[in-house]
Write a protein that holds these residues in place. Structure first.
Motif, PDB file in Angstrom:
ATOM      1  N   UNK A 276       4.982   2.776  -6.790  1.00 44.95           N
ATOM      2  CA  UNK A 276       4.659   1.565  -7.543  1.00 44.95           C
ATOM      3  C   UNK A 276       3.550   0.819  -6.813  1.00 44.95           C
ATOM      4  N   UNK A 277       2.537   0.388  -7.544  1.00 36.87           N
ATOM      5  CA  UNK A 277       1.389  -0.293  -6.944  1.00 36.87           C
ATOM      6  C   UNK A 277       1.642  -1.790  -7.007  1.00 36.87           C
ATOM      7  N   UNK A 278       2.105  -2.359  -5.907  1.00 36.83           N
ATOM      8  CA  UNK A 278       2.410  -3.786  -5.857  1.00 36.83           C
ATOM      9  C   UNK A 278       1.184  -4.641  -5.574  1.00 36.83           C
TER      10      UNK A 278
ATOM     11  N   UNK B 267      -3.568  -3.206   0.973  1.00 40.83           N
ATOM     12  CA  UNK B 267      -2.802  -2.644  -0.143  1.00 40.83           C
ATOM     13  C   UNK B 267      -1.313  -2.615   0.198  1.00 40.83           C
ATOM     14  N   UNK B 268      -0.483  -2.712  -0.833  1.00 40.24           N
ATOM     15  CA  UNK B 268       0.970  -2.659  -0.671  1.00 40.24           C
ATOM     16  C   UNK B 268       1.542  -1.777  -1.779  1.00 40.24           C
ATOM     17  N   UNK B 269       2.376  -0.822  -1.380  1.00 39.81           N
ATOM     18  CA  UNK B 269       2.993   0.098  -2.329  1.00 39.81           C
ATOM     19  C   UNK B 269       4.489   0.211  -2.037  1.00 39.81           C
ATOM     20  N   UNK B 270       5.248   0.487  -3.089  1.00 41.84           N
ATOM     21  CA  UNK B 270       6.645   0.873  -2.948  1.00 41.84           C
ATOM     22  C   UNK B 270       6.752   2.331  -3.392  1.00 41.84           C
ATOM     23  N   UNK B 271       7.058   3.216  -2.464  1.00 39.31           N
ATOM     24  CA  UNK B 271       7.218   4.631  -2.767  1.00 39.31           C
ATOM     25  C   UNK B 271       8.706   4.959  -2.882  1.00 39.31           C
TER      26      UNK B 271
ATOM     27  N   UNK C 101       7.125 -12.760 -15.004  1.00 39.42           N
ATOM     28  CA  UNK C 101       7.134 -11.335 -14.674  1.00 39.42           C
ATOM     29  C   UNK C 101       5.705 -10.852 -14.462  1.00 39.42           C
ATOM     30  N   UNK C 102       5.585  -9.807 -13.662  1.00 40.54           N
ATOM     31  CA  UNK C 102       4.298  -9.134 -13.489  1.00 40.54           C
ATOM     32  C   UNK C 102       4.498  -7.657 -13.799  1.00 40.54           C
ATOM     33  N   UNK C 103       3.536  -7.075 -14.504  1.00 37.50           N
ATOM     34  CA  UNK C 103       3.588  -5.658 -14.856  1.00 37.50           C
ATOM     35  C   UNK C 103       2.873  -4.857 -13.776  1.00 37.50           C
ATOM     36  N   UNK C 104       3.611  -3.948 -13.133  1.00 38.16           N
ATOM     37  CA  UNK C 104       3.069  -3.158 -12.022  1.00 38.16           C
ATOM     38  C   UNK C 104       2.957  -1.697 -12.434  1.00 38.16           C
ATOM     39  N   UNK C 105       1.828  -1.047 -12.132  1.00 43.07           N
ATOM     40  CA  UNK C 105       1.663   0.370 -12.463  1.00 43.07           C
ATOM     41  C   UNK C 105       2.599   1.249 -11.629  1.00 43.07           C
ATOM     42  N   UNK C 106       3.072   2.329 -12.229  1.00 47.00           N
ATOM     43  CA  UNK C 106       3.930   3.306 -11.560  1.00 47.00           C
ATOM     44  C   UNK C 106       3.380   4.697 -11.833  1.00 47.00           C
TER      45      UNK C 106
END
Length: 239
Positions: A64-66, A98-102, A172-177
């Motif tokens: 997820x691209x935070x 950059x910040x990501x949730x993998x 809410x924010x829409x985050x790309x996955x």
């Protein structure tokens, strides 16, 4: 099935899936090869041990691209120490801030072992390249009752405070996955980042199908603060 989530945040990251000669690019999000390599390193798996690596490569992967960050280009020079000759000028590309949730989904026992390894890694972790150390603890959580997409929808928004402050007016924010799936869908892409072997003498990667989707995450969900913000020392009105 169980899912393990990781936080990938740092001043610089670089997730290359293709490199030709002196040009080393980075993808816009962490690659499966890079994250599986990080997990294997945490467990102390050696590069040439393909048998121990195989269970990790079978895990289902998503990210997820935070906070997308900014792409940087760096020029590097090197000298051949034996001959004293200058090596060709090379380009290195990075993602800054950059910040990501993998997330990896698979066998619960394996993921529990990986979760423990991230807390006491056998080798120092890095975000794609050794020059890119993480700025926060890597492990986010182990979700024994959630699949990959459910876990990525459950984790709070992990972006930096200066970034989240720009979106506080929206609930809410829409985050790309980006995630891998066996399902047929119109919005797919392929990337050669499925690790087959990390051995230096025969490093190999296969193509992997990527599905692009998104999740809605609350902007007001609190999260623990692990990152160092040098602006904390300044008065609020000066930031």
């Amino acid at each position: 099935m169980s899912t393990l989530t990781l936080l990938l945040a740092g001043p610089l990251q670089s997730w290359g899936a293709a490199a030709r000669f002196s040009r080393r690019t980075t993808e816009a999000a962490p690659t499966k090869s890079g994250v599986i390599g990080l997990l294997a390193s945490a467990q102390g798996i050696q590069r040439g041990d393909d048998d121990q690596l195989r269970p990790l490569t079978a895990l289902r992967f998503g990210v997820r691209i935070d906070q997308p960050g900014t792409r940087l280009r760096d020029f590097q020079t090197a000298i051949h120490w034996d001959s004293g000759k200058s090596m060709p000028l090379s380009e290195r590309f990075y993602l800054a801030d950059a910040v990501f949730v993998a997330a990896v989904e698979g066998d619960p026992d394996l993921l529990a072992d990986l979760h423990a390894a991230l807390r006491t890694p056998a080798y120092p972790p890095f975000l794609g390249r050794r020059s890119c150390p993480p700025a926060r603890p890597l492990e986010l959580g182990l979700h024994p009752d959630k699949n990959l997409l459910q876990a990525l929808s459950h984790e709070p928004w992990q972006a930096s405070r200066w970034h989240t402050g720009r979106h506080t007016k929206r609930p809410y924010i829409t985050l790309p996955v980006l995630h891998e799936s066996d399902d047929t869908t119109a919005d797919t892409d392929t990337l050669r980042d499925q690790p087959v072997s990390f051995a230096a003498e025969h490093r190999r990667h296969a193509l992997r199908t990527i599905v692009r989707t998104s999740v809605d995450i609350p902007t007001t969900t609190p999260r623990p603060r692990h990152d160092h913000d040098p602006f904390d020392a300044l008065p609020e009105e000066s930031r």
